[in-house]
Design a protein around this motif. Structure first.
Motif, short mmCIF file in Angstrom:
data_model
loop_
_atom_site.label_atom_id
_atom_site.label_comp_id
_atom_site.label_asym_id
_atom_site.label_seq_id
_atom_site.Cartn_x
_atom_site.Cartn_y
_atom_site.Cartn_z
N VAL A 55 -1.14 -14.69 11.07
CA VAL A 55 -1.72 -14.01 9.91
C VAL A 55 -3.22 -13.80 10.11
O VAL A 55 -3.76 -12.72 9.82
N ALA A 56 -3.89 -14.82 10.62
CA ALA A 56 -5.32 -14.71 10.85
C ALA A 56 -5.64 -13.61 11.86
O ALA A 56 -6.56 -12.80 11.67
N LEU A 57 -4.85 -13.55 12.94
CA LEU A 57 -5.07 -12.53 13.96
C LEU A 57 -4.83 -11.13 13.41
O LEU A 57 -5.64 -10.22 13.60
N ILE A 58 -3.70 -10.95 12.72
CA ILE A 58 -3.37 -9.63 12.18
C ILE A 58 -4.40 -9.19 11.14
O ILE A 58 -4.76 -8.02 11.05
N SER A 59 -4.90 -10.15 10.36
CA SER A 59 -5.90 -9.82 9.34
C SER A 59 -7.15 -9.24 9.97
O SER A 59 -7.80 -8.35 9.38
N VAL A 60 -7.49 -9.72 11.15
CA VAL A 60 -8.71 -9.24 11.82
C VAL A 60 -8.51 -7.86 12.43
O VAL A 60 -9.42 -7.02 12.40
N VAL A 61 -7.30 -7.58 12.94
CA VAL A 61 -7.09 -6.34 13.69
C VAL A 61 -6.38 -5.24 12.90
O VAL A 61 -6.43 -4.07 13.30
N ALA A 62 -5.71 -5.59 11.79
CA ALA A 62 -4.85 -4.60 11.12
C ALA A 62 -5.38 -4.12 9.78
O ALA A 62 -4.77 -3.23 9.17
N LEU A 63 -6.48 -4.67 9.29
CA LEU A 63 -7.04 -4.17 8.04
C LEU A 63 -7.77 -2.85 8.29
O LEU A 63 -8.43 -2.69 9.32
N PRO A 64 -7.66 -1.88 7.38
CA PRO A 64 -8.41 -0.63 7.55
C PRO A 64 -9.91 -0.88 7.45
O PRO A 64 -10.34 -1.84 6.80
N PRO A 65 -10.73 -0.05 8.06
CA PRO A 65 -12.18 -0.29 8.10
C PRO A 65 -12.82 -0.46 6.73
O PRO A 65 -13.74 -1.27 6.57
N ASP A 66 -12.35 0.28 5.72
CA ASP A 66 -12.98 0.18 4.41
C ASP A 66 -12.65 -1.13 3.70
O ASP A 66 -13.17 -1.39 2.61
N LYS A 67 -11.80 -1.95 4.33
CA LYS A 67 -11.43 -3.23 3.71
C LYS A 67 -11.78 -4.42 4.61
O LYS A 67 -11.25 -5.51 4.43
N TYR A 68 -12.67 -4.19 5.58
CA TYR A 68 -13.08 -5.28 6.46
C TYR A 68 -13.71 -6.43 5.69
O TYR A 68 -13.66 -7.59 6.13
N HIS A 69 -14.33 -6.13 4.56
CA HIS A 69 -14.98 -7.20 3.79
C HIS A 69 -13.97 -8.18 3.21
O HIS A 69 -14.35 -9.25 2.73
N LEU A 70 -12.66 -7.84 3.28
CA LEU A 70 -11.61 -8.73 2.77
C LEU A 70 -11.06 -9.67 3.83
O LEU A 70 -10.20 -10.49 3.53
N ILE A 71 -11.53 -9.55 5.06
CA ILE A 71 -11.04 -10.42 6.14
C ILE A 71 -11.20 -11.90 5.80
O ILE A 71 -10.26 -12.69 5.99
N PRO A 72 -12.37 -12.36 5.29
CA PRO A 72 -12.48 -13.78 4.92
C PRO A 72 -11.43 -14.23 3.90
O PRO A 72 -10.90 -15.34 4.00
N LEU A 73 -11.11 -13.35 2.94
CA LEU A 73 -10.08 -13.71 1.96
C LEU A 73 -8.70 -13.78 2.61
O LEU A 73 -7.88 -14.65 2.27
#
Length: 449
Positions: free
Chosen positions: A130-148
């Motif tokens: 989940v941590a890996l996918i969260s870093v690579v699969a979120l769209p650019p406009d939602k990168y600020h949500l990676i910590p969450l």
């Protein structure tokens, strides 16, 4: 997830052996009482799933009220990968554990400890994925949500351990403890959201923290029975053996869970967080159309598992027509009250969720029909049908979005989802019909009477 646990309930309730008493005879009256107890357990479990759905609906309303469209969309994105991979990451251990627990061993703690450790293994592995996918699969406009997203991944080990321990309760037919844990765990977040709503506080980060605490609290409640005996002592079988035995179910679970979330993933990529919040509300509002089919799938699973030929082509057609009628009537009735219901329950801020919900209603209706047919096929040990049927449905959906997006924009996603679920439903229903006919011909000596 509701269908997975319902099917597992059916399997264990229908197949649980009752140890015979020394010197006692299996009289017809005893069998009648045993059958009554088993049916009651299944009905109680079905009722628990309906109660859990009610709590989830209340939770959806409170999330909308506390967070608003923007915050609701950010929360949906934050939990998306963890929620999607929860049951997939279990690698089918819930089924392998329940099957072993069904043997009614006098000392269940070795299996409990093995289940505990297997949950830790799969939970940590899923957390990392989940941590890996969260870093690579979120769209650019939602990168600020990676910590969450990384924060929400921390829930995986606790939730996997809890679900594995509940699988032991499933197999041992301890439905009372199983059902209470489901209900109490499902009530933690809604109760917390009520308090936030009353005090007028709440943020996406705070709600995400509460989401991580839910499985920890649920596991703590389950651990009150047995205490440290659940953790320390003899282990049997080895945790890796439980994982290996459950792996055949992995692809079926993955196909079901991923197909249910393709539309949300696409929406997360093409829409803003606020629009994603609207779609999350539309998804919650229309999920009522899969509650009854999920319960019907329980009984379809039981019938398929019995492997008899009492179902004729005529009665099967009647059953299919009945399911279609239930879905059609429910969808039409819900369509009539959809707009005022969304405005009343979620607030005027979510008025734009109404057209999304209307477009999503056919997808939910078709999905419900597919769940019932798939329940029968799983009972017949034919889970692969649902796998490739949902795969074809996902391809149809992707093609539909590509063809319609320039005209319908975000609305193309629920429209295409309806087409994808229709194709999946037709495939699984056709395969179920063919299997019933084949089973009946074999039972009647080659002639379909």
């Amino acid at each position: 997830p509701m269908l997975e646990t319902a099917a597992l309930s059916a399997r264990t309730a229908a197949g649980a052996s009752v140890p015979s008493m020394p010197g006692a005879r299996n009289t017809s009256r005893l069998r009648d009482w045993v059958g009554l107890v088993r049916r009651t357990s299944v009905l109680n479990t079905v009722g628990t799933h309906f109660g859990t759905f009610g709590l989830m609906a209340i939770q959806g309303m409170l999330l909308a009220r506390v967070l608003g469209p923007q915050g609701r969309g950010e929360y949906a994105a934050a939990i998306f990968f963890a929620q999607t991979l929860t049951y997939i990451g279990l690698c089918g251990t819930g089924f392998s554990i329940a099957r072993r627990a069904n043997q009614k061993l006098a000392d269940a703690f070795p299996l409990v400890r093995s289940s505990f450790r297997a949950g830790g293994i799969t939970g940590i592995a899923t957390m990392l994925v989940v941590a890996l996918i969260s870093v690579v699969a979120l769209p650019p406009d939602k990168y600020h949500l990676i910590p969450l997203c990384l924060l929400c991944s921390l829930a995986m080990p606790w939730e996997h351990i809890r679900l594995n321990l509940l699988a032991v309760d499933h197999g041992r037919a301890d439905f009372s403890r199983y059902n209470w844990n489901l209900l109490l765990t499902a009530s933690v977040l809604p109760v917390s959201l009520v308090l936030l709503w009353i005090v007028g506080g709440g943020s996406t980060t705070l709600v995400a923290c509460l989401w991580v605490l839910v499985p920890i609290i649920g596991l703590a409640m389950r651990m009150t029975s047995g205490g440290l005996q659940n953790v320390f002592g003899k282990v049997a079988p080895a945790p890796r053996k439980l994982i290996k035995e459950g792996t055949p179910y992995l692809f079926s679970v993955a196909a079901s869970d991923l197909s249910d979330r393709v539309d949300i993933f696409l929406f997360m990529w093409v829409a803003s967080a606020a629009d994603l919040g609207l779609y999350a509300v539309a998804t919650v509002a229309t999920s009522v159309l899969i509650v009854a089919p999920s319960a019907l799938a329980l009984f379809a699973f039981n019938f398929g598992a019995r492997n008899d030929a009492t179902l004729s082509a005529k009665s099967l057609a009647g059953a299919i027509a009945g399911v279609l009628a239930i879905q059609a009537v429910t969808a039409l009735a819900f369509l009539a009250i959809l707009k005022p219901a969304i405005l009343l329950v979620f607030g005027s801020e979510f008025a734009l969720a109404v057209p999304l919900a209307v477009a999503l209603l056919p997808a939910r209706a078709f999905d419900g029909c597919a769940r019932v047919a798939d329940g029968y096929l799983r009972g017949r040990s034919m889970p692969s049908v649902g796998i490739w049927a949902r795969g074809i449905g996902a391809i149809v959906m992707a093609i539909g979005v590509f063809a319609l997006y320039s005209t319908w924009q975000e609305l193309s996603i629920p429209i295409a989802a309806s087409g994808g679920h229709l194709v999946s439903a037709v495939i699984v229903a056709s395969m179920a019909t063919m299997d019933v006919r084949k089973n009946r011909i074999v039972a009647k000596g080659g002639r379909d009477r």
